[in-house]
Design a protein around this motif. Structure first.
Motif, PDB file in Angstrom:
ATOM      1  N   PRO A   1       0.837  -1.205   0.000  1.00 22.72           N
ATOM      2  CA  PRO A   1       0.000   0.000   0.000  1.00 22.72           C
ATOM      3  C   PRO A   1       0.872   1.255   0.000  1.00 22.72           C
ATOM      4  CG  PRO A   1       0.006  -1.022   2.157  1.00 22.72           C
ATOM      5  CD  PRO A   1       0.737  -1.942   1.235  1.00 22.72           C
ATOM      6  N   LYS A   2       0.369   2.283  -0.665  1.00 21.89           N
ATOM      7  CA  LYS A   2       1.096   3.551  -0.715  1.00 21.89           C
ATOM      8  C   LYS A   2       0.672   4.416   0.462  1.00 21.89           C
ATOM      9  CE  LYS A   2       1.741   3.619  -5.660  1.00 21.89           C
ATOM     10  NZ  LYS A   2       1.608   4.355  -6.898  1.00 21.89           N
ATOM     11  N   PRO A   3       1.635   5.099   1.085  1.00 25.28           N
ATOM     12  CA  PRO A   3       1.253   5.989   2.185  1.00 25.28           C
ATOM     13  C   PRO A   3       0.409   7.146   1.662  1.00 25.28           C
ATOM     14  CG  PRO A   3       3.601   6.181   1.697  1.00 25.28           C
ATOM     15  CD  PRO A   3       3.057   5.089   0.834  1.00 25.28           C
ATOM     16  N   SER A   4      -0.495   7.612   2.482  1.00 28.03           N
ATOM     17  CA  SER A   4      -1.361   8.722   2.084  1.00 28.03           C
ATOM     18  C   SER A   4      -0.580  10.030   2.129  1.00 28.03           C
ATOM     19  CB  SER A   4      -2.564   8.815   3.008  1.00 28.03           C
ATOM     20  OG  SER A   4      -2.164   9.270   4.288  1.00 28.03           O
ATOM     21  N   ALA A   5      -1.103  11.025   1.449  1.00 26.81           N
ATOM     22  CA  ALA A   5      -0.477  12.348   1.453  1.00 26.81           C
ATOM     23  C   ALA A   5      -0.415  12.910   2.864  1.00 26.81           C
ATOM     24  CB  ALA A   5      -1.245  13.294   0.531  1.00 26.81           C
ATOM     25  N   ALA A   6      -1.454  12.652   3.655  1.00 29.55           N
ATOM     26  CA  ALA A   6      -1.472  13.143   5.037  1.00 29.55           C
ATOM     27  C   ALA A   6      -0.372  12.480   5.865  1.00 29.55           C
ATOM     28  CB  ALA A   6      -2.835  12.893   5.670  1.00 29.55           C
ATOM     29  N   MET A   7      -0.168  11.175   5.654  1.00 29.06           N
ATOM     30  CA  MET A   7       0.892  10.476   6.391  1.00 29.06           C
ATOM     31  C   MET A   7       2.264  11.020   6.010  1.00 29.06           C
ATOM     32  SD  MET A   7      -0.461   6.539   6.353  1.00 29.06           S
ATOM     33  CE  MET A   7       1.021   5.888   7.101  1.00 29.06           C
ATOM     34  N   LEU A   8       2.488  11.254   4.717  1.00 27.65           N
ATOM     35  CA  LEU A   8       3.769  11.803   4.278  1.00 27.65           C
ATOM     36  C   LEU A   8       3.986  13.210   4.809  1.00 27.65           C
ATOM     37  CD1 LEU A   8       3.971  10.522   0.606  1.00 27.65           C
ATOM     38  CD2 LEU A   8       5.296   9.730   2.574  1.00 27.65           C
ATOM     39  N   ALA A   9       2.938  14.019   4.830  1.00 25.41           N
ATOM     40  CA  ALA A   9       3.048  15.383   5.359  1.00 25.41           C
ATOM     41  C   ALA A   9       3.391  15.349   6.845  1.00 25.41           C
ATOM     42  CB  ALA A   9       1.749  16.152   5.125  1.00 25.41           C
ATOM     43  N   GLU A  10       2.758  14.451   7.580  1.00 22.39           N
ATOM     44  CA  GLU A  10       3.039  14.326   9.012  1.00 22.39           C
ATOM     45  C   GLU A  10       4.469  13.842   9.242  1.00 22.39           C
ATOM     46  OE1 GLU A  10       2.672  14.499  13.091  1.00 22.39           O
ATOM     47  OE2 GLU A  10       1.425  15.403  11.542  1.00 22.39           O
ATOM     48  N   LEU A  11       4.921  12.880   8.439  1.00 19.68           N
ATOM     49  CA  LEU A  11       6.292  12.393   8.561  1.00 19.68           C
ATOM     50  C   LEU A  11       7.278  13.522   8.270  1.00 19.68           C
ATOM     51  CD1 LEU A  11       8.347  10.132   8.988  1.00 19.68           C
ATOM     52  CD2 LEU A  11       8.079   9.563   6.557  1.00 19.68           C
ATOM     53  N   ARG A  12       7.034  14.286   7.211  1.00 15.54           N
ATOM     54  CA  ARG A  12       7.911  15.412   6.872  1.00 15.54           C
ATOM     55  C   ARG A  12       7.983  16.391   8.046  1.00 15.54           C
ATOM     56  NH1 ARG A  12       9.630  18.335   2.304  1.00 15.54           N
ATOM     57  NH2 ARG A  12       8.420  17.023   0.915  1.00 15.54           N
ATOM     58  N   LYS A  13       6.819  16.723   8.607  1.00 15.59           N
ATOM     59  CA  LYS A  13       6.755  17.667   9.719  1.00 15.59           C
ATOM     60  C   LYS A  13       7.584  17.169  10.902  1.00 15.59           C
ATOM     61  CE  LYS A  13       3.324  19.312  13.007  1.00 15.59           C
ATOM     62  NZ  LYS A  13       1.922  19.236  13.372  1.00 15.59           N
ATOM     63  N   ARG A  14       7.451  15.892  11.218  1.00 22.30           N
ATOM     64  CA  ARG A  14       8.187  15.325  12.360  1.00 22.30           C
ATOM     65  C   ARG A  14       9.689  15.298  12.100  1.00 22.30           C
ATOM     66  NH1 ARG A  14       4.925  13.513  16.195  1.00 22.30           N
ATOM     67  NH2 ARG A  14       2.797  12.941  15.644  1.00 22.30           N
TER      68      ARG A  14
ATOM     69  N   GLU B   1      27.037  -0.144   3.900  1.00 22.64           N
ATOM     70  CA  GLU B   1      28.072  -1.191   3.877  1.00 22.64           C
ATOM     71  C   GLU B   1      29.049  -1.037   5.032  1.00 22.64           C
ATOM     72  OE1 GLU B   1      29.733  -0.704  -0.032  1.00 22.64           O
ATOM     73  OE2 GLU B   1      28.143  -1.886  -0.988  1.00 22.64           O
ATOM     74  N   ASP B   2      29.281   0.201   5.466  1.00 19.81           N
ATOM     75  CA  ASP B   2      30.198   0.474   6.566  1.00 19.81           C
ATOM     76  C   ASP B   2      29.512   0.377   7.931  1.00 19.81           C
ATOM     77  OD1 ASP B   2      32.184   0.841   4.688  1.00 19.81           O
ATOM     78  OD2 ASP B   2      32.113   3.024   4.737  1.00 19.81           O
ATOM     79  N   GLY B   3      28.255  -0.049   7.945  1.00 23.09           N
ATOM     80  CA  GLY B   3      27.539  -0.239   9.210  1.00 23.09           C
ATOM     81  C   GLY B   3      26.959   1.037   9.792  1.00 23.09           C
ATOM     82  N   ILE B   4      26.822   2.059   8.976  1.00 19.46           N
ATOM     83  CA  ILE B   4      26.268   3.334   9.437  1.00 19.46           C
ATOM     84  C   ILE B   4      24.781   3.336   9.082  1.00 19.46           C
ATOM     85  CG2 ILE B   4      26.385   5.845   9.253  1.00 19.46           C
ATOM     86  CD1 ILE B   4      29.372   5.432   8.427  1.00 19.46           C
ATOM     87  N   PRO B   5      23.901   3.299  10.084  1.00 17.96           N
ATOM     88  CA  PRO B   5      22.468   3.176   9.783  1.00 17.96           C
ATOM     89  C   PRO B   5      21.877   4.470   9.230  1.00 17.96           C
ATOM     90  CG  PRO B   5      22.809   3.384  12.150  1.00 17.96           C
ATOM     91  CD  PRO B   5      24.179   3.330  11.512  1.00 17.96           C
ATOM     92  N   VAL B   6      21.405   4.389   7.993  1.00 17.45           N
ATOM     93  CA  VAL B   6      20.719   5.499   7.347  1.00 17.45           C
ATOM     94  C   VAL B   6      19.480   4.956   6.661  1.00 17.45           C
ATOM     95  CG1 VAL B   6      22.817   6.876   6.985  1.00 17.45           C
ATOM     96  CG2 VAL B   6      22.078   5.290   5.219  1.00 17.45           C
ATOM     97  N   LEU B   7      18.488   5.803   6.496  1.00 24.14           N
ATOM     98  CA  LEU B   7      17.253   5.427   5.817  1.00 24.14           C
ATOM     99  C   LEU B   7      16.886   6.488   4.803  1.00 24.14           C
ATOM    100  CD1 LEU B   7      15.104   4.394   8.915  1.00 24.14           C
ATOM    101  CD2 LEU B   7      16.096   2.861   7.228  1.00 24.14           C
ATOM    102  N   PRO B   8      16.368   6.080   3.651  1.00 26.74           N
ATOM    103  CA  PRO B   8      15.892   7.077   2.693  1.00 26.74           C
ATOM    104  C   PRO B   8      14.566   7.667   3.160  1.00 26.74           C
ATOM    105  CG  PRO B   8      15.454   4.883   1.865  1.00 26.74           C
ATOM    106  CD  PRO B   8      16.239   4.716   3.149  1.00 26.74           C
ATOM    107  N   LEU B   9      14.367   8.922   2.864  1.00 27.72           N
ATOM    108  CA  LEU B   9      13.099   9.577   3.172  1.00 27.72           C
ATOM    109  C   LEU B   9      12.187   9.470   1.956  1.00 27.72           C
ATOM    110  CD1 LEU B   9      14.412  12.812   4.918  1.00 27.72           C
ATOM    111  CD2 LEU B   9      13.368  10.816   5.997  1.00 27.72           C
ATOM    112  N   PRO B  10      10.890   9.317   2.164  1.00 24.39           N
ATOM    113  CA  PRO B  10       9.971   9.212   1.025  1.00 24.39           C
ATOM    114  C   PRO B  10       9.565  10.577   0.470  1.00 24.39           C
ATOM    115  CG  PRO B  10       8.758   8.889   3.053  1.00 24.39           C
ATOM    116  CD  PRO B  10      10.219   9.049   3.438  1.00 24.39           C
ATOM    117  N   PHE B  11      10.381  11.596   0.713  1.00 27.25           N
ATOM    118  CA  PHE B  11      10.108  12.936   0.214  1.00 27.25           C
ATOM    119  C   PHE B  11      11.425  13.680   0.095  1.00 27.25           C
ATOM    120  CE2 PHE B  11       9.582  12.914   4.818  1.00 27.25           C
ATOM    121  CZ  PHE B  11      10.499  13.868   5.219  1.00 27.25           C
ATOM    122  N   MET B  12      11.433  14.719  -0.706  1.00 25.60           N
ATOM    123  CA  MET B  12      12.616  15.563  -0.824  1.00 25.60           C
ATOM    124  C   MET B  12      12.597  16.585   0.305  1.00 25.60           C
ATOM    125  SD  MET B  12      14.430  14.488  -3.310  1.00 25.60           S
ATOM    126  CE  MET B  12      15.570  15.845  -3.523  1.00 25.60           C
ATOM    127  N   PRO B  13      13.729  16.854   0.924  1.00 28.35           N
ATOM    128  CA  PRO B  13      13.758  17.864   1.979  1.00 28.35           C
ATOM    129  C   PRO B  13      13.289  19.206   1.458  1.00 28.35           C
ATOM    130  CG  PRO B  13      15.809  16.625   1.938  1.00 28.35           C
ATOM    131  CD  PRO B  13      15.034  16.229   0.702  1.00 28.35           C
TER     132      PRO B  13
END
Length: 134
Positions: free
Chosen positions: A61-74, A117-129
């Motif tokens: 399922p695709k996240p809703s626009a409201a969920m993405l907006a809330e994630l961006r805000k946080r 690969e170097d063990g540094i935990p990073v995650l992609p964001l589902p939006f552009m900053p």
């Protein structure tokens, strides 16, 4: 990469991908894993079944626009935007050269892969900053 089924203390269930179980533990312990619905950082792993390949294609399922907006805000309110300095800042924090803090920014795919690969935990964001002050 590993996908965990997670649940917050408000009983909201969600999934997220992590480089490893150790990466999840480190991020959760530092309060960097939060519920997208309520923002709680009191997160626990839920029971999970192993992924089983089937002949039928399943579309997540695709996240809703409201969920993405809330994630961006946080993310933008709880983290420092470091722009193109993200890779250096993440590596310096991992190496103990600068204090750890929540950051977000930009990295080229090969740079992000090298961090993982170097063990540094990073995650992609589902939006552009949205903050471009670097």
């Amino acid at each position: 990469m590993i996908r965990f089924h997670l649940k917050c203390d408000q009983d909201h269930a969600f999934e997220s991908w992590f480089q490893s179980g150790e990466a999840y533990d480190k991020l959760a312990a530092s309060g960097m894993v939060s519920c997208a619905m309520c923002g709680s950082t009191k997160i626990s792993k839920s029971m999970m079944a192993p992924a089983v390949s089937t002949s039928t294609s399943v579309t997540p399922p695709k996240p809703s626009a409201a969920m993405l907006a809330e994630l961006r805000k946080r993310v933008e309110s709880a983290s420092e935007y470091v722009g193109s300095k993200f890779v250096r800042e993440a590596r310096d924090m991992h190496d103990g050269l600068v204090p750890e803090r929540p950051i977000y920014g930009e990295a080229k795919p090969h740079e992000a892969k090298k961090l993982l690969e170097d063990g540094i935990p990073v995650l992609p964001l589902p939006f552009m900053p949205s903050k471009k002050t670097n």
